[in-house]
Design a protein around this motif. Structure first.
Motif, short mmCIF file in Angstrom:
data_model
loop_
_atom_site.label_atom_id
_atom_site.label_comp_id
_atom_site.label_asym_id
_atom_site.label_seq_id
_atom_site.Cartn_x
_atom_site.Cartn_y
_atom_site.Cartn_z
N THR A 73 9.72 -56.78 -14.72
CA THR A 73 10.44 -57.07 -13.51
C THR A 73 9.51 -58.26 -12.93
OG1 THR A 73 9.03 -55.38 -12.45
CG2 THR A 73 11.23 -54.74 -13.12
N LYS A 74 10.08 -58.79 -11.84
CA LYS A 74 9.35 -59.71 -11.34
C LYS A 74 8.03 -59.50 -10.51
CE LYS A 74 13.14 -63.23 -10.47
NZ LYS A 74 14.06 -63.74 -9.58
N GLU A 75 8.41 -58.10 -9.88
CA GLU A 75 7.32 -57.43 -9.28
C GLU A 75 6.15 -57.00 -10.11
OE1 GLU A 75 11.34 -57.50 -7.16
OE2 GLU A 75 10.64 -56.46 -9.25
N ILE A 76 6.43 -56.57 -11.42
CA ILE A 76 5.38 -55.97 -12.25
C ILE A 76 4.49 -57.18 -12.58
CG2 ILE A 76 4.89 -54.82 -14.41
CD1 ILE A 76 7.01 -53.08 -13.97
N LEU A 77 5.30 -58.24 -13.10
CA LEU A 77 4.57 -59.50 -13.67
C LEU A 77 3.87 -60.05 -12.63
CD1 LEU A 77 4.55 -61.29 -16.02
CD2 LEU A 77 6.45 -62.53 -15.28
N HIS A 78 4.31 -60.42 -11.43
CA HIS A 78 3.71 -60.72 -9.82
C HIS A 78 2.48 -60.18 -9.82
CE1 HIS A 78 2.62 -61.06 -5.72
NE2 HIS A 78 2.98 -62.51 -5.88
N ASP A 79 2.59 -58.80 -9.75
CA ASP A 79 1.26 -57.78 -9.39
C ASP A 79 0.01 -58.18 -10.50
OD1 ASP A 79 2.62 -57.05 -6.97
OD2 ASP A 79 2.88 -55.30 -7.78
N TYR A 80 0.43 -58.23 -11.65
CA TYR A 80 -0.37 -58.40 -12.65
C TYR A 80 -1.04 -59.95 -12.52
CZ TYR A 80 -2.77 -58.56 -17.22
OH TYR A 80 -3.63 -58.76 -18.27
N LYS A 81 -0.18 -60.97 -12.60
CA LYS A 81 -0.53 -62.25 -12.60
C LYS A 81 -1.50 -62.43 -11.22
CE LYS A 81 2.87 -64.88 -15.21
NZ LYS A 81 3.70 -65.97 -15.12
N LYS A 82 -1.30 -61.90 -10.16
CA LYS A 82 -2.18 -62.08 -9.02
C LYS A 82 -3.39 -60.89 -8.62
CE LYS A 82 0.41 -65.21 -7.42
NZ LYS A 82 -0.33 -66.65 -7.38
N LYS A 83 -3.51 -60.29 -9.93
CA LYS A 83 -4.47 -59.41 -10.03
C LYS A 83 -4.43 -58.30 -9.18
CE LYS A 83 -7.72 -62.71 -12.41
NZ LYS A 83 -7.21 -62.54 -13.50
N GLN A 84 -3.18 -57.81 -8.70
CA GLN A 84 -3.24 -56.74 -7.92
C GLN A 84 -3.05 -55.59 -8.52
OE1 GLN A 84 0.41 -57.77 -5.68
NE2 GLN A 84 -0.84 -59.39 -4.46
N ILE A 85 -2.73 -55.42 -9.81
CA ILE A 85 -2.91 -54.36 -10.90
C ILE A 85 -3.65 -54.77 -11.79
CG2 ILE A 85 -0.67 -53.13 -9.74
CD1 ILE A 85 0.64 -54.26 -12.46
N ASP A 86 -4.42 -53.74 -12.45
CA ASP A 86 -5.04 -54.25 -13.94
C ASP A 86 -4.18 -53.90 -14.96
OD1 ASP A 86 -4.86 -51.60 -14.15
OD2 ASP A 86 -6.86 -50.97 -13.81
N TRP A 87 -4.65 -54.26 -16.26
CA TRP A 87 -3.90 -54.23 -17.50
C TRP A 87 -3.09 -52.65 -17.74
CZ3 TRP A 87 -0.65 -56.44 -20.40
CH2 TRP A 87 -0.13 -55.78 -21.52
N GLU A 88 -4.13 -51.84 -17.28
CA GLU A 88 -3.76 -50.33 -17.59
C GLU A 88 -2.62 -49.90 -16.70
OE1 GLU A 88 -7.15 -51.33 -17.42
OE2 GLU A 88 -7.34 -51.11 -19.50
N THR A 89 -2.69 -50.45 -15.46
CA THR A 89 -1.55 -50.04 -14.41
C THR A 89 -0.20 -50.72 -14.87
OG1 THR A 89 -3.16 -49.78 -12.69
CG2 THR A 89 -0.83 -50.19 -12.14
N TYR A 90 -0.27 -52.05 -15.50
CA TYR A 90 0.75 -52.66 -15.90
C TYR A 90 1.46 -52.24 -17.07
CZ TYR A 90 3.23 -56.71 -18.07
OH TYR A 90 4.38 -57.56 -18.70
N GLU A 91 0.42 -51.71 -17.89
CA GLU A 91 1.02 -51.19 -19.32
C GLU A 91 1.73 -49.85 -18.99
OE1 GLU A 91 -0.78 -49.92 -23.49
OE2 GLU A 91 -1.93 -50.59 -22.17
N ALA A 92 1.42 -49.17 -18.11
CA ALA A 92 1.80 -47.86 -17.71
C ALA A 92 3.31 -47.99 -17.19
CB ALA A 92 1.04 -46.88 -16.83
#
Length: 150
Positions: A73-92
């Motif tokens: 989703t745009k939200e998940i991608l945005h949060d990961y690109k802006k370093k608001q979430i780490d890879w492990e959170t993105y993956e989950a």
């Protein structure tokens, strides 16, 4: 092992058009499954949807399919690109998303054989295309053999 389905993944960044298309053709890819959220405004001109579709067909007789439910989703991608979430959170979050979407019901094993999941990331380690491939292997057919083209 003749029953194995060969599923490839590839990212187009850090590759020239020549490297990208030769990898696909030499690997025997029959179909690109575009997993990008936005497939029309990329830095590499050859990877824009209409251009990519033309080059794939003309150079390698490769079919092009875009499956938006294979993208974050745009939200998940945005949060990961802006370093608001780490890879492990993105993956989950992404794994939860594709499970909710039941992506295994959107493509048949026959369409996956010699298909290649496409996104922009150069390497599969921190990329959603790897997560899609592993999810399909687990939930669609354990006879899927994953090959990451680099």
């Amino acid at each position: 092992m003749s029953d194995a389905l060969n599923l490839f993944t590839i990212g187009f960044t850090k590759k020239s058009a020549q490297q990208f298309f030769e990898l696909l053709i030499q690997s025997g890819v029959k179909r690109i499954v575009d997993t990008r959220l936005n497939n029309s405004s990329q830095l590499a001109g050859f990877a824009k949807q209409k251009d990519l579709e033309y080059f794939l067909k003309s150079l390698g007789g490769i079919e092009y399919v875009h499956i938006l439910d294979f993208a974050p989703t745009k939200e998940i991608l945005h949060d990961y690109k802006k370093k608001q979430i780490d890879w492990e959170t993105y993956e989950a979050q992404f794994n939860h998303l594709i499970a909710q979407r039941s992506i295994e019901k959107q493509i048949s094993p026959k369409l996956l054989d010699r298909a290649c999941l496409l996104c922009s990331e150069a390497k599969p380690h921190h990329c959603h295309r790897r997560l899609v491939a592993e999810y399909l292997q687990k939930n669609l057919s354990d006879s899927i053999k994953i090959h990451h083209l680099q």
